[in-house]
Design an enzyme around this catalytic site. Structure first.
Site, PDB file in Angstrom:
ATOM      1  CG  ASP A 236      -2.148   0.940   0.925  1.00 52.57           C
ATOM      2  OD1 ASP A 236      -2.062   1.762  -0.018  1.00 52.57           O
ATOM      3  OD2 ASP A 236      -3.159   0.858   1.641  1.00 52.57           O
TER       4      ASP A 236
HETATM    5  C1  BGC Z   1      -5.017   3.257  -0.194  1.00 48.56           C
HETATM    6  C2  BGC Z   1      -4.988   2.246  -1.326  1.00 48.56           C
HETATM    7  C3  BGC Z   1      -4.765   2.961  -2.632  1.00 48.56           C
HETATM    8  C4  BGC Z   1      -3.476   3.770  -2.537  1.00 48.56           C
HETATM    9  C5  BGC Z   1      -3.164   4.546  -3.795  1.00 48.56           C
HETATM   10  C6  BGC Z   1      -3.822   4.179  -0.202  1.00 48.56           C
HETATM   11  O1  BGC Z   1      -4.027   5.236   0.670  1.00 48.56           O
HETATM   12  O2  BGC Z   1      -5.107   2.591   1.048  1.00 48.56           O
HETATM   13  O3  BGC Z   1      -6.192   1.537  -1.360  1.00 48.56           O
HETATM   14  O4  BGC Z   1      -4.720   2.058  -3.686  1.00 48.56           O
HETATM   15  O5  BGC Z   1      -3.589   4.700  -1.481  1.00 48.56           O
HETATM   16  O6  BGC Z   1      -4.066   5.593  -3.947  1.00 48.56           O
END
Ligand code: BGC
Length: 813
Positions: A236
């Site tokens: 993540d």
């Molecule tokens: C989220 C993810 C997301 C990523 C990119 C993170 O804050 O938890 O689900 O894909 O950001 O935007």
């Protein structure tokens, strides 16, 4: 469970991957595992590898720019998709998303989100499917199959137990092993088995003491070892913290870049002898395999050479929306609306539609059909009246109507180095996405500048969203010139945090004023990538709340039917924080009660992605759950209210009040969140506690009636015969629940073991067949560290919800 046997095409791709891998030196390999910017990996022209581009997900494909001028189709929220109980529809959604991804040059979609609805307070509840692991797995499988059949990869996320948002970067979720296996890992396992995803995203949180981006056991031993996952494990965003911990823990790609724990740091770790080069090679192999599958590695045949036939995104968004709407209550058959009757449409969300949840799931569609638009088009001229009634927004929205703005970029000497149009008051530029001629090295300030022409006279409020130095000037007067630091340090506060009101100014309708908001750009200390993110917020004169309700009541009193839209806001359902309660914001409960008292034919439409309390639900004639319905939501609502289509959804999650909900905790104590309820979440917890929710799991009425005529169980094959006893065609979701009836380990009283849908015309009968999975009779044995079948007697029930079981049959396993 072993991985699927490689096909000849897989083997051919593997050969290309191995040949490419052999030619790469250590520095290049280490560089490939680190994001080069917010959304992509570096290209390696030497081996014919193009840059691999990723994008959120899950309701659309935002692309590499976080702005309204790069639109994407916006489908209904994941809770809505799950409410269709239709894996085939989820597959079709995936095919459309692959088409969107290809259009935007995206190779991997950062979706689906398959964490569970453990607590209704979970902030990203709307972005997950269900409280039930089986339903989540089946819908997620359909979605992944669809996206990948379009030649685009998925990353099933967030592996694992990212079921709440509070302190998500640090929380240690203490999950008993049985619960981990039977609930939280189960959807990932099912999707890996049935859809072979090309990627998984590991979560921010820690599970049982180890942060997920370093979880050797769950990633290398369970996901890859036991389940045979052969795809890429991407972190993540900002979740990778330690070079050796991450690479040894099975993390392949650290996102975003350019500052990550991989790249140079990883090459150094190999040279210092802290990491074996073979470990790096294994990660690189998986990244090259992903690139080969997606068709961006020369010499490798992509999995999908020819894209599927084009899909009409607007039509599909509308179809999914109406299929997802759940009719919770429909007294005296108040719905569908009688033809030619007059309708009072009430609610701020009926005009300014709330089509999706907040946070990284945000996309910007090219058009939005609001309920007011949809009903105006569908109803006879002169039969529709509208009143605001109550405004759910308790915070300033981003500046939009009446503003003409552009962004002006300057260097430290104050020289203009670039400009860009700004469709609204929101600036979100990430990585290299900057106005032409501008670089992060030269950029010092961004000024949002232009004019505002008010629609109404009165006191207008202007505000600022973001972190850092701002100067706000309206009509030549400077109202704010200081350092703004809201929030609790979550690095995404600048994107998703609350705007702060900074100026209240009396303005006259039609008289333009100059507006300027200047931001001194500084790279946030806690973000690894370059980003410019802030917004100008605004709201017009606010009317007295009682007056608005009184006006709505008058509008409702004079109509045959009143349709009241109630909604949450993006400060209620979003990312980076959890909900504090399940109440509708603002005066919306008062509004519903007042309207329902004035008009016995009051239909309440709930515009929310996750459960809200409805203390008035027995006072309204009908309650229709419309979720976050995506860009065509208003058209779909008109389809369903007029009866052109039936509302086809069933609850994928129990809806009840917070006071009654058995599992609610989302706030860690001393950094730990204990999943002490074990395998009892959702309906299993409600049953165990002996409490009756407002609406049970699986509930949803549709517009016809069904008689369940027979249930036959032959081994693990279940056959149900049912008849449409109503007056119009319909679709029924036949749900099969398995209840242990003999001794054994403590288990939920019953759980969903399968379902099937049936279409039938009035008076027609039909039969569905459901194959019960072995897992329906198994538990995870913590001592043996294996699945164990619990032999003995069970009751098989077929029904319309977990509470409305129509037929039962005993079996022995
Ligand atoms: C989220 C993810 C997301 C990523 C990119 C993170 O804050 O938890 O689900 O894909 O950001 O935007």
């Amino acid at each position: 469970m072993a991985g699927a046997q490689p096909t000849p095409a897989d083997q051919a791709r593997e050969a290309v991957v191995e040949a490419a891998l052999r030619t790469l030196d250590l520095d290049t390999k280490a560089r490939l595992l680190a994001g080069q910017d917010m959304w992509s990996l570096p290209a390696l022209p030497g081996i014919g590898l193009r840059s691999l581009v990723m994008s959120d997900g899950p309701v659309g494909v935002r692309g590499v720019r976080w702005t309204a001028d790069d639109p994407s189709v916006a489908l209904p929220s994941p809770t809505a998709l799950a409410a269709t109980w239709d894996p085939e529809l989820a597959r079709r959604a995936g095919v459309l998303l692959a088409q969107e991804a290809r259009r935007k040059g995206v190779h991997v979609l950062l979706a689906p989100t398959v964490n569970l609805h453990r607590s209704p307070l979970g902030g990203r509840h709307f972005e997950c499917y269900s409280e039930d692991p089986y339903l989540t797995g089946v819908i997620g499988t359909g979605y992944v199959r669809g996206v990948q059949s379009g030649g685009v990869g998925t990353t099933v996320k967030h592996f694992v137990a990212n079921d709440a948002e509070t302190d998500r970067l640090t929380v240690n979720n203490l999950v008993p092993e049985r619960a981990l296996r039977e609930l939280y890992l189960a959807p990932f396992e099912a999707i890996v088995r049935d859809a072979r995803p090309w990627g998984v995203m590991t979560a921010y949180n820690t599970v049982n003491g180890t942060t997920m981006t370093e979880h050797h056991h769950l990633v290398n031993e369970v996901l890859r070892g036991e389940w045979g996952f052969d795809g890429v494990n991407v972190s993540d965003w900002t979740a990778a913290r330690d070079t050796t911990g991450a690479i040894e823990g099975g993390l392949d790609v650290a996102m975003p870049g350019p500052r990550t724990v991989y790249g140079e740091a990883l090459a150094r770790a190999v040279r210092d002898g802290r990491v074996g080069e073979a470990t790096v090679d294994a990660a690189v192999r998986r990244v090259l395999r992903l690139a080969a599958r997606a068709g961006i590695l020369d010499g490798a045949e992509p999995v999908v050479a020819a894209p599927p036939a084009p899909v009409d995104g607007e039509a599909l968004a509308r179809e999914i929306a109406r299929r997802s709407f759940v009719l919770l209550r429909n007294e005296r058959h108040v719905l569908p609306l009688k033809p030619h009757g007059t309708v009072a449409l009430i609610g701020a969300a009926a005009r300014d539609a709330r089509i999706l949840g907040g946070g990284s799931a945000t996309v910007f569609p090219a058009r939005i059909v609001s309920p007011l638009d949809g009903l105006t088009a569908a109803l006879a001229d002169g039969t529709l009246r509208y009143a605001v009634g109550a405004d759910p927004a308790t915070e300033l929205p981003v500046a939009e109507a009446g503003f003409t703005l552009r962004a002006v970029c300057r260097d430290a000497a104050g020289e203009v180095i670039g400009t860009r149009s700004a469709p609204g008051g929101l600036i979100q530029w990430m990585g290299t996405d900057l106005p032409e001629g501008v670089t992060h090295e030269t950029l010092h300030t961004v000024e949002l500048t232009g004019t505002f022409t008010p629609r109404e006279s009165g006191t207008h409020t202007f505000g600022i969203k973001g972190t850092g130095d701002f100067t706000l000037t309206v009509g030549g007067t400077t109202y704010y010139d200081d350092d703004q630091r809201p929030g609790d340090g979550d690095p995404f506060e600048a994107f998703f945090g609350a705007p702060v009101p900074r100026a209240r100014i009396g303005l006259t309708a039609g008289e333009p004023v100059d507006v300027s908001l200047t931001h001194v750009v500084r790279l946030p200390e806690n973000l690894p990538m370059r980003v410019v993110a802030f917004a100008l917020a605004h709201c017009g004169p606010r009317r007295d709340a009682d007056e608005l309700i009184a006006e709505a009541v008058e509008t409702a009193r004079n109509a045959d039917t009143a349709v009241v839209m109630v909604a949450t806001t993006d400060r209620v359902e979003s990312e980076g924080f959890d909900r504090r309660d399940l109440r509708l914001p603002g005066r919306q409960d008062d509004l519903v009660r007042a309207v329902a008292a004035a008009n016995p034919n009051t239909v309440v439409v709930v515009n929310a992605g996750s459960p809200v309390e409805m203390p008035w639900r027995d006072e309204a004639a009908a309650v229709l759950l419309g979720w976050f319905p995506g860009q065509e939501g208003g058209a779909a609502l008109a389809d369903v209210l007029t009866g052109a289509h039936e509302p086809g959804g069933r609850l994928p999650t129990t809806w009840g009040s917070l006071a009654d909900a058995p599992v609610t905790q989302v706030v860690p104590a001393d950094g730990e969140l204990r999943y002490d309820e074990g395998v009892f979440i959702g309906y299993a917890a409600w049953e165990k506690a002996g409490r009756t929710p407002s609406y049970p799991f699986g509930h949803g009425l549709g517009y016809t009636d069904w008689a369940y005529e027979s249930l036959d169980v032959d081994g693990t094959t279940v056959r149900v015969r049912l008849r449409n006893t109503g007056e119009r065609p319909g679709r029924e979701v036949v749900q099969i629940y398995v209840a242990p009836a003999g001794p054994g380990p403590e288990r939920p009283a019953r759980r969903l073991a399968g379902f099937a849908s049936a279409d039938a015309g009035p008076g027609e009968s039909t039969e569905v067949t459901v194959e019960l999975p072995r897992r329906a009779f198994e538990v995870w044995d913590e001592t043996a560290k294996a699945w164990a079948c619990v032999k003995g007697s069970y009751e098989i029930a077929a029904g319309r919800s977990i509470a409305d079981r129509r037929l039962t049959a005993p079996i022995n396993v």
